[in-house]
Design a protein around this motif. Structure first.
Motif, PDB file in Angstrom:
ATOM      1  N   TYR A   1       0.845  -1.186   0.000  1.00  0.00           N
ATOM      2  CA  TYR A   1       0.000   0.000   0.000  1.00  0.00           C
ATOM      3  C   TYR A   1       0.888   1.246   0.000  1.00  0.00           C
ATOM      4  O   TYR A   1       2.011   1.231   0.499  1.00  0.00           O
TER       5      TYR A   1
ATOM      6  N   GLN B   1       0.729   5.439   1.077  1.00  0.00           N
ATOM      7  CA  GLN B   1      -0.057   6.406   1.843  1.00  0.00           C
ATOM      8  C   GLN B   1       0.570   7.791   1.778  1.00  0.00           C
ATOM      9  O   GLN B   1       1.753   7.963   2.113  1.00  0.00           O
TER      10      GLN B   1
ATOM     11  N   SER C   1      -2.118  12.498   5.636  1.00  0.00           N
ATOM     12  CA  SER C   1      -3.529  12.808   5.907  1.00  0.00           C
ATOM     13  C   SER C   1      -4.491  12.181   4.898  1.00  0.00           C
ATOM     14  O   SER C   1      -5.572  12.718   4.642  1.00  0.00           O
ATOM     15  N   GLN C   2      -4.092  11.060   4.316  1.00  0.00           N
ATOM     16  CA  GLN C   2      -4.991  10.293   3.456  1.00  0.00           C
ATOM     17  C   GLN C   2      -4.941   8.833   3.872  1.00  0.00           C
ATOM     18  O   GLN C   2      -4.012   8.395   4.552  1.00  0.00           O
ATOM     19  N   GLY C   3      -5.959   8.068   3.460  1.00  0.00           N
ATOM     20  CA  GLY C   3      -5.935   6.641   3.718  1.00  0.00           C
ATOM     21  C   GLY C   3      -4.968   5.931   2.793  1.00  0.00           C
ATOM     22  O   GLY C   3      -4.675   6.411   1.696  1.00  0.00           O
ATOM     23  N   PRO C   4      -4.450   4.776   3.202  1.00  0.00           N
ATOM     24  CA  PRO C   4      -3.575   3.997   2.315  1.00  0.00           C
ATOM     25  C   PRO C   4      -4.305   3.601   1.034  1.00  0.00           C
ATOM     26  O   PRO C   4      -5.529   3.429   1.017  1.00  0.00           O
TER      27      PRO C   4
ATOM     28  N   PHE D   1      -4.108   0.787  -2.199  1.00  0.00           N
ATOM     29  CA  PHE D   1      -3.555  -0.468  -2.709  1.00  0.00           C
ATOM     30  C   PHE D   1      -2.688  -0.209  -3.935  1.00  0.00           C
ATOM     31  O   PHE D   1      -3.064   0.541  -4.824  1.00  0.00           O
TER      32      PHE D   1
ATOM     33  N   TYR E   1       3.837   0.576   2.567  1.00  0.00           N
ATOM     34  CA  TYR E   1       3.673  -0.496   3.544  1.00  0.00           C
ATOM     35  C   TYR E   1       3.587  -1.843   2.841  1.00  0.00           C
ATOM     36  O   TYR E   1       2.893  -1.996   1.827  1.00  0.00           O
TER      37      TYR E   1
ATOM     38  N   LEU F   1      -4.219  -7.817   7.590  1.00  0.00           N
ATOM     39  CA  LEU F   1      -4.751  -6.501   7.933  1.00  0.00           C
ATOM     40  C   LEU F   1      -3.802  -5.697   8.804  1.00  0.00           C
ATOM     41  O   LEU F   1      -4.144  -4.596   9.219  1.00  0.00           O
TER      42      LEU F   1
ATOM     43  N   PHE G   1      -0.498  -3.593   9.460  1.00  0.00           N
ATOM     44  CA  PHE G   1       0.528  -2.781   8.815  1.00  0.00           C
ATOM     45  C   PHE G   1       1.812  -2.803   9.646  1.00  0.00           C
ATOM     46  O   PHE G   1       1.778  -2.669  10.856  1.00  0.00           O
TER      47      PHE G   1
ATOM     48  N   TYR H   1      -9.593   1.665  11.560  1.00  0.00           N
ATOM     49  CA  TYR H   1      -8.198   1.767  11.936  1.00  0.00           C
ATOM     50  C   TYR H   1      -7.976   3.105  12.640  1.00  0.00           C
ATOM     51  O   TYR H   1      -8.645   4.087  12.357  1.00  0.00           O
TER      52      TYR H   1
ATOM     53  N   PRO I   1      -1.125   2.560  10.410  1.00  0.00           N
ATOM     54  CA  PRO I   1      -2.491   2.340  10.871  1.00  0.00           C
ATOM     55  C   PRO I   1      -2.558   1.109  11.782  1.00  0.00           C
ATOM     56  O   PRO I   1      -1.924   0.089  11.522  1.00  0.00           O
TER      57      PRO I   1
ATOM     58  N   LEU J   1      -5.909  10.125  13.528  1.00  0.00           N
ATOM     59  CA  LEU J   1      -6.663   9.985  12.287  1.00  0.00           C
ATOM     60  C   LEU J   1      -7.356   8.625  12.328  1.00  0.00           C
ATOM     61  O   LEU J   1      -6.697   7.605  12.510  1.00  0.00           O
TER      62      LEU J   1
ATOM     63  N   LEU K   1      -9.387   5.881  10.365  1.00  0.00           N
ATOM     64  CA  LEU K   1      -9.575   5.451   8.986  1.00  0.00           C
ATOM     65  C   LEU K   1     -10.586   4.325   8.910  1.00  0.00           C
ATOM     66  O   LEU K   1     -10.544   3.377   9.695  1.00  0.00           O
TER      67      LEU K   1
ATOM     68  N   GLU L   1      -7.774  -6.747  -1.248  1.00  0.00           N
ATOM     69  CA  GLU L   1      -7.535  -5.311  -1.319  1.00  0.00           C
ATOM     70  C   GLU L   1      -8.458  -4.563  -0.381  1.00  0.00           C
ATOM     71  O   GLU L   1      -9.675  -4.794  -0.380  1.00  0.00           O
TER      72      GLU L   1
ATOM     73  N   PHE M   1      -9.664   2.316   1.395  1.00  0.00           N
ATOM     74  CA  PHE M   1      -9.689   3.220   2.534  1.00  0.00           C
ATOM     75  C   PHE M   1     -10.374   4.536   2.188  1.00  0.00           C
ATOM     76  O   PHE M   1     -10.281   5.038   1.057  1.00  0.00           O
ATOM     77  N   GLY M   2     -11.035   5.103   3.211  1.00  0.00           N
ATOM     78  CA  GLY M   2     -11.491   6.472   3.109  1.00  0.00           C
ATOM     79  C   GLY M   2     -10.349   7.420   3.453  1.00  0.00           C
ATOM     80  O   GLY M   2      -9.231   6.984   3.744  1.00  0.00           O
ATOM     81  N   GLU M   3     -10.635   8.705   3.396  1.00  0.00           N
ATOM     82  CA  GLU M   3      -9.594   9.700   3.665  1.00  0.00           C
ATOM     83  C   GLU M   3      -9.403   9.960   5.153  1.00  0.00           C
ATOM     84  O   GLU M   3      -8.464  10.660   5.545  1.00  0.00           O
TER      85      GLU M   3
ATOM     86  N   ARG N   1     -10.087  13.253  11.154  1.00  0.00           N
ATOM     87  CA  ARG N   1      -9.045  13.731  12.062  1.00  0.00           C
ATOM     88  C   ARG N   1      -9.718  14.139  13.366  1.00  0.00           C
ATOM     89  O   ARG N   1     -10.485  15.097  13.411  1.00  0.00           O
TER      90      ARG N   1
END
Lengths: 112, 117
Positions: free
Chosen positions: A36, A38, A41-44, A46, A87, A100, A102, B35, B43, B88, B90, B105, B108-110, B113
């Motif tokens: 992944y 990242q 400030s964003q999600g990872p 794929f 990751y 799941l 990391f 997460y 995470p 954060l 997630l 797979e 993920f969302g953003e 915070r």
């Protein structure tokens, strides 16, 4: 749990190929290797997944030797926008905690 | 639609407040995840829902209460949090949990915070 070990950080320059290696000595027979990316400030997100030998998609390549105790994510011709944390995860496809969990990740800094 | 949507993006709350984080996906995924991520750390898995049932709870304190009202929605109810819970949060989803045909797979969302004062 299958534990992964990656370099903490790497530096590169635009246009270079970057190879990030992940060590997973106790990988199990049914485990897949997933990478992944990242951004802050964003999600990872794929990138790629594989079981053995080589997998390639439009973003990266994943090289897995025969013993599967390590894997290498290859990013061709990186740009500034590839600066991110990468990751490596190891576990059954979609089952249980191992797929799941990391690890500490590799912080890649690409410079002009 | 390949998005996981989280609201709110930012939340500030006091230690006595009750608030909720929300997550939504319309990809038909039947596994959803929470997460927690602290700054410069990976995470950490908190909860996993599979077919709207809690499948994994990673020994999370009871001040965090997850809820999965239907296959598209996942909530995280927050009560009596501590400043160290600032992070954060997630949400992620995947097609299934425990299915050998699953690509594995995670989408993920953003993130939301959270700041606890």
């Amino acid at each position: 749990l299958a534990k992964t070990t990656q370099p903490i950080s790497m530096d590169s320059y635009e246009g270079q190929e970057v190879n990030i290696t992940c060590s997973h000595n106790n990988i199990a027979t049914n485990d897949y290797i997933t990478w992944y990316q990242q951004f802050p400030s964003q999600g990872p997100r794929f990138i790629i997944q594989g079981y053995k030998t080589k997998v390639t998609n439009e973003v990266a390549s994943l090289f897995i030797p025969a013993d599967r105790k390590s894997s290498t994510l290859s990013l061709p011709r990186v740009s500034l926008s590839d600066t991110a944390v990468y990751y490596c995860l190891v576990g059954d496809k979609g089952t249980g905690r191992r797929a799941l969990t990391f690890g500490s990740g590799t912080r890649l800094q690409v410079q002009p | 639609d390949t998005e996981v949507t989280q609201t709110p993006k930012h939340l500030v709350m006091g230690m006595t407040n009750k608030k909720s984080l929300k997550c939504e996906q319309h990809m038909g995924h039947r596994a959803m995840y929470w997460y927690k991520q602290k700054a410069k750390k990976p995470p950490e898995l908190m909860f996993v829902y599979s077919y709207e049932k809690l499948s994994i709870n990673e020994s999370v304190p009871s001040r965090f209460s997850p809820e999965c009202p239907n296959s598209s929605l996942l909530n995280l109810h927050l009560h009596a949090l501590q400043p160290e819970d600032s992070a954060l949060y997630l949400c992620a989803s995947s097609s299934r949990l425990g299915d050998s045909m699953n690509t594995g797979e995670l989408f993920f969302g953003e993130g939301s915070r959270l700041t606890v004062l």
